[in-house]
Design a protein around this motif. Structure first.
Motif, short mmCIF file in Angstrom:
data_model
loop_
_atom_site.label_atom_id
_atom_site.label_comp_id
_atom_site.label_asym_id
_atom_site.label_seq_id
_atom_site.Cartn_x
_atom_site.Cartn_y
_atom_site.Cartn_z
N ASN A 1 0.88 -1.30 0.11
CA ASN A 1 -0.04 0.04 0.10
C ASN A 1 0.78 1.36 -0.08
O ASN A 1 0.28 2.17 0.33
N GLY A 2 2.15 1.27 -0.32
CA GLY A 2 3.06 2.33 -0.34
C GLY A 2 3.50 2.93 0.67
O GLY A 2 4.33 3.81 0.91
N GLY A 3 3.44 1.78 1.97
CA GLY A 3 4.25 2.44 3.14
C GLY A 3 5.63 1.55 3.28
O GLY A 3 6.06 0.71 2.25
N GLN A 4 6.45 1.63 4.51
CA GLN A 4 7.48 0.94 4.50
C GLN A 4 7.37 0.18 5.83
O GLN A 4 6.96 0.68 6.86
N ALA A 5 7.54 -1.12 5.71
CA ALA A 5 7.39 -2.01 6.97
C ALA A 5 8.44 -3.18 6.58
O ALA A 5 8.61 -3.90 5.52
#
Length: 273
Positions: free
Chosen positions: A58-62
């Protein structure tokens, strides 16, 4: 700095212990939404990977890393993996904790022969499960860019909540630790590292769901008592904790340390009358 930037976690590497739990799931999503790199640390590798994949898609960083907060060697291994990948750690959320069946005292049980081993386990998980990760990950923050450490307290540290003595004692220890360690950090590192805590009221999690709700979703007697004693007359939703979390992790709280922020729908201020 604009007001939007004040609450930004842009490119900050934030480790969340208990990141595979219900509240932890809200925490890691909120950190990613605020621009941070959410490091999901927990015992359930499958859930951790699934959550990281979802955030990244979803375009985040994890990023997910498996470790038990009660095993220092596993935390050290996790720290090394994180440093190899990102080179730094800028924040820590000590989300691991909770209760266990053997530490729950039934109303009909004899209080003079309670399960001491069960109580010790709950006390240890909530106390040392906060202290040891702080030693491992906080030491990196002290050496590098500093940052924010957020512990998780509970309303049961402030008021006598029946059945959950070991858990309550563990959270009372977290309250003491938050104040004590905040002062010691300031004495040694100035404003480089701060430590605060969030005090949730009653939120439905895997650990308390059977105590508070029936299989059909209706409330147990205990669930009804909790709602009756909460001025908002409902349980909290996990996403209602994240505003407090982002505030305490971000530069918006730079001059805040050693404090406990209550998110409890008024539970701790209500006399019941």
């Amino acid at each position: 700095m604009g007001s939007n930037d004040l609450f930004s976690l842009k490119n900050k590497v934030i480790v969340v212990t208990g990141g595979t739990g219900i509240l932890g799931g809200s925490f890691v999503k909120a950190i990613a939404d605020a621009g941070g790199i959410a490091v999901i640390l927990g015992r359930n590798a499958e859930v951790g990977k699934q959550r990281a994949d979802e955030i990244n898609a979803n375009g985040g960083q994890a990023f997910s890393v498996t470790a038990d907060v009660m095993e220092e060697s596993e935390l050290i291994n996790a720290r090394d993996i994180i440093l190899e990948k990102y080179g730094t750690i800028d924040g820590l959320v000590n989300g691991a904790g909770g209760n266990m069946p053997e530490a729950v005292l039934a109303p009909e049980a004899d209080i003079f022969s309670m399960n001491i081993e069960g109580m010790k386990k709950a006390l240890a998980l909530n106390t040392w499960g906060t202290v040891v990760p702080t030693h491992v990950f906080g030491a990196v923050m002290a050496k590098k860019n500093g940052g924010s450490i957020v512990n998780i307290s509970s309303v049961s540290s402030q008021q006598a909540v029946t059945k959950v003595l070991g858990y309550s004692m563990g959270k009372a220890a977290v309250d003491c630790y938050t104040k004590w360690y905040a002062v010691e950090l300031a004495n040694r590192y100035g404003d480089k590292i701060r430590m605060n805590s969030i005090m949730p009221g009653f939120f439905l999690t895997e650990q308390n769901r059977t105590l508070l709700t029936q299989p059909d979703g209706s409330y147990t007697d205990r669930g009804n008592l909790v709602v009756k004693n909460t001025p908002y007359k409902r349980f909290g939703k996990p996403e209602e904790l994240v505003g407090a979390l982002i505030y305490l992790l971000s530069d918006a709280s730079r001059f805040v340390t050693g404090t406990t922020l209550g998110v409890d729908g008024g539970f701790t201020i209500f006399s019941g009358v």
